[in-house]
Design an enzyme around this catalytic site. Structure first.
Site, PDB file in Angstrom:
ATOM      1  CG  ASN A  11      51.795  23.269  64.121  1.00  0.00           C
ATOM      2  OD1 ASN A  11      51.216  24.278  63.743  1.00  0.00           O
ATOM      3  ND2 ASN A  11      51.909  22.187  63.365  1.00  0.00           N
ATOM      4  CG  LEU A  12      59.095  25.394  65.339  1.00  0.00           C
ATOM      5  CD1 LEU A  12      59.193  26.236  64.074  1.00  0.00           C
ATOM      6  CD2 LEU A  12      59.910  26.035  66.467  1.00  0.00           C
ATOM      7  CD  GLU A  13      55.460  19.613  61.961  1.00  0.00           C
ATOM      8  OE1 GLU A  13      54.307  19.335  62.323  1.00  0.00           O
ATOM      9  OE2 GLU A  13      55.837  19.558  60.771  1.00  0.00           O
TER      10      GLU A  13
ATOM     11  CD  GLU B 297      47.402  22.737  72.068  1.00  0.00           C
ATOM     12  OE1 GLU B 297      46.397  22.024  71.943  1.00  0.00           O
ATOM     13  OE2 GLU B 297      48.434  22.581  71.373  1.00  0.00           O
TER      14      GLU B 297
ATOM     15  CB  CYS C 202      47.971  15.885  71.529  1.00  0.00           C
ATOM     16  SG  CYS C 202      49.445  16.792  72.032  1.00  0.00           S
TER      17      CYS C 202
END
EC number: 3.5.4.5
Length: 298
Positions: free
Chosen positions: A88-90, A103, A128
């Site tokens: 994940n990247l934010e 994913e 999710c």
């Protein structure tokens, strides 16, 4: 071995860790080919399924989540047998819709590497709804096997029953299919040429807005991202986010970016320039170079 893996490697049994360390060199970006994976399985003395689960902490080490501080790793296994890690990247200070899910990162890694089908997704937390919908856009998406810790393996159809997907919008060539749209290119700039080539491989059946981003770092390396739409629209993956995920996966820093280019189709129903600028300006003080190009007919 890259420093980002120092903690996660300690979570592995010694035989697997010893076999894996040589792969975690400076250029490692989460790709393990089929023969390397077979070697890891043999060295570990475990089953393929067990090794895939054991590798998840390595995938999670690729994450960059400054908002949630919640590290999620995923592995996409292609029909070739190769493994593609993602995480994940934010974007710091930006709206959550700019985020890339693990994913999505793994799938985009496989797509950019030329895979045409994903057969397994291995992830350390249940996908999710956003990711389930994104996976449903893929070739044979409903048949993808989802592997979770301490749970029975199930297909995506189990996690997304009565699914809405590309076929409901009369799209017969789903994401990951080999396809290429040619676009007019009157530039001799290698970065522009690369962006237009990647744009031709993008997936935009709902808006016709084929698009791609290329980021260039101070040493001349380039990292691309393609637009990937979803029948549900919101789970679509933006090319800037895909490029940033690609950059981070390759252990590069935002501060290394010196140039960014977005190219998109002149016949698209939308434009991605605003979204791309917002994402870029959150992490780098550079201007976005934007080009609109015409498709070649015939």
């Amino acid at each position: 071995m890259q420093n980002r893996f120092l903690e996660s490697i300690t979570q592995l049994d010694k035989p697997l860790a010893n076999a894996l360390v040589p792969l975690l060199h400076d250029q490692f970006c989460g790709h393990i080919d089929a023969s390397q994976f077979a070697g890891l399985v043999k060295a570990s003395g475990k089953t393929e399924q067990q090794v895939l689960m054991d590798l998840l902490p390595i995938a999670a080490a690729l994450a960059n989540p400054p908002i949630s501080e919640f590290y999620v790793g995923a592995i996409a296994k292609g029909s070739s047998g190769d493994l593609y890690m993602g995480a994940n990247l934010e974007l710091p200070g930006e709206a959550l819709f700019h985020s890339v899910h693990a994913e999505q990162s793994a799938i985009s890694h496989a797509w950019l590497s030329g895979e045409t089908e994903i057969v397994d997704i291995i992830v350390n937390f249940s996908p999710c709804g956003h990711c389930r919908q994104f996976m449903n856009e893929l070739v044979n998406g409903s048949k993808i096997n989802i592997h979770l810790p301490n749970q029975e393996t199930q297909t995506l159809a189990h996690y997304l029953p009565y699914a809405f997907g590309p076929s409901d919008l009369d799209v017969t060539v789903p994401l990951l299919c080999k396809r290429e749209q040619e676009f007019n290119c009157d530039s001799d700039d290698p970065m522009i040429i690369e962006a237009i080539d990647q744009m031709g491989l993008s997936y935009a059946p709902y808006t016709n807005n084929n698009a791609a981003v290329v980021l260039e770092t101070n040493d001349g390396a380039t990292f691309c991202g393609r637009y990937a739409e979803s029948a549900a629209f919101n789970p679509s993956m933006q090319p800037m986010q895909m490029a940033l995920s690609n950059l981070i996966r390759n252990n590069r820093q935002y501060s290394e970016i010196k140039r960014a280019v977005l190219v998109e189709s002149s016949v698209g129903k939308i434009t991605l320039v605003g979204a791309a600028m917002d994402a870029l300006h959150a992490i780098a003080p550079i201007e976005l170079q934007h080009m609109v190009v015409e498709p070649l007919l015939g």
